[in-house]
Design a protein around this motif. Structure first.
Motif, PDB file in Angstrom:
ATOM      1  N   ARG A 271      11.966  -5.228  -8.741  1.00 32.24           N
ATOM      2  CA  ARG A 271      10.994  -6.359  -8.853  1.00 32.24           C
ATOM      3  C   ARG A 271       9.272  -5.568  -8.941  1.00 32.24           C
ATOM      4  N   ALA A 272       9.401  -4.627  -8.250  1.00 36.94           N
ATOM      5  CA  ALA A 272       8.450  -3.919  -7.894  1.00 36.94           C
ATOM      6  C   ALA A 272       7.566  -3.235  -9.224  1.00 36.94           C
ATOM      7  N   PHE A 273       8.526  -2.660  -9.494  1.00 39.33           N
ATOM      8  CA  PHE A 273       8.166  -1.900 -10.860  1.00 39.33           C
ATOM      9  C   PHE A 273       8.645  -3.137 -12.212  1.00 39.33           C
ATOM     10  N   ALA A 274       8.721  -3.978 -12.109  1.00 39.64           N
ATOM     11  CA  ALA A 274       9.195  -4.890 -13.250  1.00 39.64           C
ATOM     12  C   ALA A 274       7.104  -5.788 -13.398  1.00 39.64           C
ATOM     13  N   VAL A 275       6.395  -6.221 -12.230  1.00 38.93           N
ATOM     14  CA  VAL A 275       5.306  -6.707 -12.326  1.00 38.93           C
ATOM     15  C   VAL A 275       4.561  -6.249 -11.948  1.00 38.93           C
TER      16      VAL A 275
ATOM     17  N   CYS B   2       0.351  -1.163  -0.172  1.00 40.93           N
ATOM     18  CA  CYS B   2       0.426  -0.111  -0.423  1.00 40.93           C
ATOM     19  C   CYS B   2       0.620   1.237   0.186  1.00 40.93           C
ATOM     20  N   GLN B   3       1.960   1.323   0.989  1.00 39.75           N
ATOM     21  CA  GLN B   3       3.245   2.418   0.924  1.00 39.75           C
ATOM     22  C   GLN B   3       3.341   2.715  -0.665  1.00 39.75           C
ATOM     23  N   LEU B   4       3.837   1.384  -1.053  1.00 43.26           N
ATOM     24  CA  LEU B   4       4.282   1.119  -2.665  1.00 43.26           C
ATOM     25  C   LEU B   4       3.038   2.449  -3.999  1.00 43.26           C
TER      26      LEU B   4
ATOM     27  N   PHE C  43      12.459   6.053  -8.422  1.00 40.22           N
ATOM     28  CA  PHE C  43      12.171   5.413  -6.938  1.00 40.22           C
ATOM     29  C   PHE C  43      13.017   5.748  -6.226  1.00 40.22           C
ATOM     30  N   SER C  44      13.823   4.812  -6.281  1.00 39.46           N
ATOM     31  CA  SER C  44      14.717   4.527  -5.485  1.00 39.46           C
ATOM     32  C   SER C  44      15.949   5.724  -5.152  1.00 39.46           C
TER      33      SER C  44
ATOM     34  N   ARG D  54       3.352   8.204 -10.952  1.00 37.21           N
ATOM     35  CA  ARG D  54       4.710   9.197 -10.446  1.00 37.21           C
ATOM     36  C   ARG D  54       6.137   8.878 -10.974  1.00 37.21           C
ATOM     37  N   PHE D  55       7.112   8.020 -10.986  1.00 34.16           N
ATOM     38  CA  PHE D  55       7.582   8.062 -11.518  1.00 34.16           C
ATOM     39  C   PHE D  55       8.553   7.012 -12.708  1.00 34.16           C
TER      40      PHE D  55
END
Length: 330
Positions: free
Chosen positions: A311-315, A216-218, A234-235, A227-228
């Motif tokens: 991985r989060a951005f990839a999925v 949820c925070q992501l 984002f990193s 946004r990014f």
């Protein structure tokens, strides 16, 4: 914003707004309420006449959110900027007043008008998600504090089960626990009501180490991944991206993360990384390999943090859950 002829810098505080027109060089204070917002727009229209105007103010949480919502409802162009960026661009300022702050904000917006982009208010569901996450975090910290007090009291008392103070603390802890669960239920309802957020939540939780709170925070901090432009951006926002530190021939330090970043998000990613190392065989091997290369533990954990972000951005980009390839290897 380069085609605009005037900018109004606004210093937002709890009760008042200090507005300054950069070109006209005039200042006026207003109430931080709908009545004040209406007066502000009328005053600017009177001062600037037919000039093309945009507004700029700092992001100060709830105080500036009310103004942003009103300007958005009136289709007024505005920019909500990071206070630190404005402060760093102002140079040496020896005096601080609301008037001076509004002048500096207007000056910043005028100097950087070609680089600034108009801001739009997030959806109400997105805003509510952010408020609930902040409230949940506060309740969890309060509950942890009460548990610490209860633990200390039990050591001092021979019979804590009958002590009034201990019983009161237990009731408070149970109540806060129920409130946290209630908030989590509401958060899940918000996610279910939005198809895009619901899908991204399912994709994120397919990753080891990422649960309800981190997912949820992501979603909140990335604007549901709009946004990014990349995971590296984002990193950098989180403060987990390493940067060079070199100058001439004498200064050649190793790459380090900058101290500026979202500390809350960085902390959550750290906990998610520790969990992922324990439950994800690929990341566990990756972490051990970094340690074998001579890197210290925190640097290796930071590598895992960046792996999780990637991985989060990839999925989300691919729209498919994460699959651990190692379990299918021969």
């Amino acid at each position: 914003m380069k085609n605009y002829e005037e900018v109004v810098g606004i210093d937002v505080s709890k009760k008042t707004l200090d507005a300054y027109c950069h070109q006209a060089q005039v200042h006026k204070a207003f109430i931080n309420a709908v009545v004040g917002y209406k007066s502000l727009l009328k005053w600017v229209l009177k001062v600037t006449k037919d000039s093309k105007v945009f507004y700029c103010f700092e992001n100060t949480g709830y105080y500036s959110l009310k103004l942003a919502l009103y300007l958005h409802s009136q289709s007024v162009i505005y920019v909500e900027e990071n206070p630190l960026k404005i402060k760093r661009s102002s140079g040496i300022v020896k005096e601080k007043t609301d008037l001076i702050d509004s002048v500096l904000i207007a000056r910043y917006a005028w100097l950087y008008r070609e680089e600034l982009e108009p801001i739009t208010v997030k959806k109400m569901s997105h805003l509510e998600l952010g408020r609930l996450l902040a409230l949940r975090d506060q309740l969890v910290r309060n509950n942890a504090g009460l548990k610490g007090i209860l633990k200390e009291m039990k050591v001092l008392l021979s019979s804590s089960s009958t002590d009034v103070g201990c019983l009161s603390l237990k009731r408070s802890i149970d109540y806060l626990g129920k409130q946290v669960k209630s908030i989590e239920t509401r958060i899940k309802d918000i996610l279910s009501a939005d198809a895009s957020m619901s899908k991204n939540y399912e994709l994120l939780t397919s990753l080891k180490g990422i649960g309800l709170v981190v997912a949820c925070q992501l979603i909140y901090h990335t604007g549901n991944f709009t946004r990014f432009a990349s995971w590296r951006a984002f990193s950098s926002y989180c403060g987990t991206a390493p940067f060079k530190h070199e100058s001439g021939t004498s200064i050649h330090r190793r790459k380090q993360c900058h101290y500026l970043g979202d500390r809350k998000m960085k902390s959550l990613l750290s906990m998610a990384s520790v969990s992922a190392i324990q439950h994800d065989s690929e990341l566990r091997l990756y972490y051990k390999r970094k340690l074998a290369e001579g890197k210290d533990k925190m640097l290796a954990i930071n590598n895992v943090r960046n792996k999780l972000i990637a991985r989060a951005f990839a999925v989300v980009k691919k729209g498919t859950p994460y699959v651990v390839l190692q379990q299918y290897a021969a």
